[in-house]
Design an enzyme around this catalytic site. Structure first.
Site, PDB file in Angstrom:
ATOM      1  N   ARG A 198       0.785  -1.441  -0.214  1.00 32.95           N
ATOM      2  CA  ARG A 198       0.346   0.448  -0.045  1.00 32.95           C
ATOM      3  C   ARG A 198       1.306   1.174   0.107  1.00 32.95           C
ATOM      4  NH1 ARG A 198      -1.493   4.100   3.803  1.00 32.95           N
ATOM      5  NH2 ARG A 198      -3.341   4.398   3.843  1.00 32.95           N
ATOM      6  N   ASP A 231       1.499   4.779   0.790  1.00 38.05           N
ATOM      7  CA  ASP A 231       1.045   5.823   1.335  1.00 38.05           C
ATOM      8  C   ASP A 231       1.149   7.130   0.347  1.00 38.05           C
ATOM      9  OD1 ASP A 231      -0.659   6.934   3.685  1.00 38.05           O
ATOM     10  OD2 ASP A 231       1.523   7.893   3.639  1.00 38.05           O
ATOM     11  N   GLU A 279      -2.878   4.877  -2.279  1.00 36.83           N
ATOM     12  CA  GLU A 279      -3.561   5.868  -1.491  1.00 36.83           C
ATOM     13  C   GLU A 279      -3.858   6.936  -1.577  1.00 36.83           C
ATOM     14  OE1 GLU A 279      -5.195   7.608   2.294  1.00 36.83           O
ATOM     15  OE2 GLU A 279      -2.501   7.838   1.701  1.00 36.83           O
ATOM     16  N   HIS A 292      -9.315   3.564   8.932  1.00 34.09           N
ATOM     17  CA  HIS A 292      -8.719   4.213  10.158  1.00 34.09           C
ATOM     18  C   HIS A 292      -8.601   5.837  10.132  1.00 34.09           C
ATOM     19  CE1 HIS A 292      -5.353   4.659   7.246  1.00 34.09           C
ATOM     20  NE2 HIS A 292      -4.928   5.386   7.772  1.00 34.09           N
TER      21      HIS A 292
HETATM   22  C1  GLC Z   1      -1.808   8.565   4.883  1.00 36.32           C
HETATM   23  C2  GLC Z   1      -2.653   7.530   5.677  1.00 36.32           C
HETATM   24  C3  GLC Z   1      -2.980   8.328   7.144  1.00 36.32           C
HETATM   25  C4  GLC Z   1      -2.257   9.309   6.723  1.00 36.32           C
HETATM   26  C5  GLC Z   1      -0.974   9.748   5.724  1.00 36.32           C
HETATM   27  C6  GLC Z   1       0.124  10.661   6.455  1.00 36.32           C
HETATM   28  O1  GLC Z   1      -3.170   9.504   4.554  1.00 36.32           O
HETATM   29  O2  GLC Z   1      -3.843   6.591   5.916  1.00 36.32           O
HETATM   30  O3  GLC Z   1      -3.745   7.968   7.996  1.00 36.32           O
HETATM   31  O4  GLC Z   1      -2.374  10.865   8.217  1.00 36.32           O
HETATM   32  O5  GLC Z   1      -1.317   9.072   5.147  1.00 36.32           O
HETATM   33  O6  GLC Z   1       0.983   9.829   6.172  1.00 36.32           O
END
Ligand code: GLC
Length: 651
Positions: free
Chosen positions: A282, A284, A326, A395
């Site tokens: 994943r 991020d 993501e 989350h």
């Molecule tokens: C992504 C994660 C989130 C985090 C952000 C910064 O969006 O899902 O939880 O705060 O990245 O790493």
């Protein structure tokens, strides 16, 4: 593709790589490198072509690919080959995922391994373990501020334990998904520490500036991600005596991909985790990978080039490994993270379907599926060989990032409608049963997002307090209906741990100094395993939700029309409370399922004849495959119960 410049360069590079790499048996590596090299070279040149050391950087890149190929364990190489033969394997309806925090769900990694039977009982066969890499004690954005990308945090376990878990999962046909935070590091990471100590080489790993001149230029157009707890996009570092870009929290330093050394380091890290047994990585915050003055510094063209390059490189060393993007961005932007072309420019095979998620919550608040329908209608078809990660909760917060044009088409004013939604879920209306909290409120723009557990947002917390059995049942029906949509929509459904038991908000974060300013902790519960036992006690909410989900998952896996080949047709029932679509398997046209969900707390009717729905099924008896019961259709009209969902098939 044969292209003389790339071909000649590849030969020169292979002459230059370290002698020990040349000695190894690299047949498969060389064929894959040959097949992908033109793309790799073109993309790398696009990002770094202006540099004099381009060729030296490419040599380093190829060495990283080769070293990781050599280090790749044999069983994983075997999997790579199997998946190359069956490259659409992940589009099958058999996959059902769950995202969880190892510590909050189970404890340490070996404890998580012991809990695998619980997940399998539910039917989950893809586990996304939320970040477990080393991060500083105290605030770490839930593990997204990584201080060592090559080690597991000691609070979670060891690298050996992670490998053992991965092997146990593989032996049981369960996929392992791990997070790699490619956009930033913790300010405690070795690179940041060296930058703080004044090493120019590492200052160039980040966006650092000696005064506010350039930061101010960036700030003019860059939005704020965490306006409350971390306003602005830059932080002054006293030790370094420089400003550093920190788009998220002040302790999360953004990596500078204008520097090819950063790209190569992160590629090495991705391949390292692929070699530890991750089936899926994943990635991020991918929308943020490239920053440019005068832009929002999100979804930039170069961010896509970086992802394409990661993909092509991974294809050489670990081709069986998939990427999840993501990217929680506008619908028209999300779709681009699959790539533009399945062959020459692919990026991530899987992307979070944030649009459908947020639109479902809109339909929950309004009890009306109009905007959900508009939004899904505007969602372009994905590339072939790409699939959604469909989810109800995760989350993170619920951002209302759907399209303004769609909101207008549904008959609302965008700003006031968004305000209504946030208020509805966060206590602004006394008749709302939802118990959420505001997140990411921006006083300047009026934007806000929503935090809260699925069950509490769906009203279960307040219904349980009131103790009204029919209200409780309605909330349970709503929870099951929302899952019934993601299980049937097309893509991989991703459950969020705790939701399978109807877990309510956890308010304990309010008393924790490292968490109290981040309301997302309200929906990151510690699982109470005694409560989980109630899943076997007839009549409890836990039992009704868990067993309802377990059953739907089982049926999903037996329904070929639920595989994802862009085989969904949206329907327009007259009642705007209903959300309906038809799924049919391209190779087995007789395998059709009509999915119809009712967002109203009263029964709604749907005329199958008008929709051509009957036509899809002939004169056979219609059955709801969720309950297994025959459906009563009177004069073409089907009645869907309050918050009900039917998966209609002809028998
Ligand atoms: C992504 C994660 C989130 C985090 C952000 C910064 O969006 O899902 O939880 O705060 O990245 O790493």
């Amino acid at each position: 593709m044969y292209e003389p410049v790339s071909h000649a360069l590849l030969n020169r590079i292979l002459d230059q790589v370290k002698p020990e790499l040349k000695k190894k048996q690299l047949r498969f590596f060389h064929t894959r490198l040959g097949a992908n090299f033109y793309a790799i070279h073109s993309l790398f040149k696009r990002l770094y072509g202006h540099r004099e050391d381009l060729e030296a950087q490419m040599v380093r890149l190829v060495e990283v690919l080769a070293q990781n190929y050599i280090a790749r364990p044999k069983p994983l190489k075997k999997l790579d080959k199997e998946r190359e033969q069956d490259h659409q394997w992940f589009l099958h309806q058999r996959w059902v995922g769950m995202a969880l925090y190892a510590n909050a769900f189970a404890g340490r990694l070996p404890d998580l391994q012991e809990r695998l039977p619980y997940l399998q009982e539910l039917g989950v066969n893809l586990v996304h373990i939320m970040p477990i890499l080393q991060c500083p004690p105290g605030a770490s954005d839930g593990g997204y501020a990584v201080s060592d990308f090559r080690d597991v945090d000691e609070r979670a376990g060891t690298l050996d334990e992670l490998r053992a878990l991965g092997e146990a999962m593989h032996a049981q046909d369960v996929l392992l998904t791990l997070d790699v935070v490619v956009n930033h590091t913790s300010d405690q990471h070795e690179w940041a520490q060296k930058a703080k100590a004044g090493e120019a080489k590492y200052q160039d790993y980040y966006y650092t500036f000696e005064d506010r001149e350039i930061p101010d230029q960036y700030e003019r157009t860059m939005p704020e991600v965490f306006p409350e707890q971390a306003p602005g996009n830059f932080t002054y570092d006293e030790a370094m005596e420089r400003w550093v870009m920190t788009v998220f929290n002040t302790y999360q330093w953004d990596l500078n991909y204008r520097n090819p050394a950063v790209f190569i380091e992160m590629l090495d890290i991705l391949l390292f985790w692929a070699n530890q047994g991750a089936d899926i990585l994943r990635l991020d915050a991918v929308a943020f990978l490239w920053k440019k003055i005068g832009t929002q510094s999100q979804n930039e063209r170069e961010a896509h080039v970086i992802l394409q390059l990661f993909k092509d490189c991974c294809q050489v060393t670990a081709p069986g490994v998939l990427f999840i993007a993501e990217a929680i961005v506008a619908p028209s932007e999300i779709i681009k993270y699959f790539g533009e072309d399945a062959v020459v420019a692919k990026e991530c095979e899987i992307a979070y379907n944030a649009t459908t998620m947020a639109l479902m919550w809109d339909a929950v608040a309004t009890k009306n599926a109009q905007l959900l329908r508009e939004g899904i209608r505007s969602l372009p078809d994905k590339l072939e060989g790409a699939t959604w990660l469909n989810y109800v909760r995760c989350h993170d917060d619920i951002g209302l990032g759907f399209d303004d044009g769609d909101i207008v088409k549904a008959g609302y004013d965008p700003a006031s409608h968004r305000r209504f939604l946030v208020d509805w879920f966060t206590g602004g209306y006394s008749m709302s049963p939802a118990r959420g909290r505001r997140f990411g409120e921006n006083a300047a723009t009026g934007d806000a997002r929503i935090a809260g557990s699925l069950a509490s947002l769906a009203g279960l917390e307040s219904a349980l307090e009131r103790g009204d059995p029919s209200e409780i049942q309605l909330c349970i029906d709503l929870i099951l209906m929302l899952h019934g949509i993601i299980l049937a929509f097309g893509g991989i459904p991703l459950l969020y741990y705790g939701d399978e038991l109807g877990t309510l908000n956890d308010y304990s974060y309010e008393g924790d100094i490292h968490r109290s300013d981040d309301s997302r902790w309200i929906h990151r519960p510690v699982i109470d395993w005694e409560r989980a036992e109630r899943r076997n006690e007839r009549g409890t909410p836990e039992q009704r939700i868990y067993q309802g989900l377990r059953h739907m998952i089982e049926v999903r896996k037996e329904t070929p029309a639920f595989a994802d080949f862009n085989n969904r047709e949206l329907l327009d029932p007259e009642s705007t409370h209903l959300f309906a679509f038809l799924r049919s398997h391209p190779q087995q046209p007789s395998e059709r399922v009509l999915v119809v969900a009712n967002f109203n707390d009263a029964p709604e009717t749907m005329n199958l004849d008008e929709l051509g729905g009957r036509g899809h099924f002939g004169t056979g008896q219609l059955v709801d495959s969720v309950s297994g019961s025959s459906l009563k259709v009177e004069e073409g009209v089907l009645t869907v119960p309050p918050f009900g969902i039917y998966w209609v098939e002809a028998h």
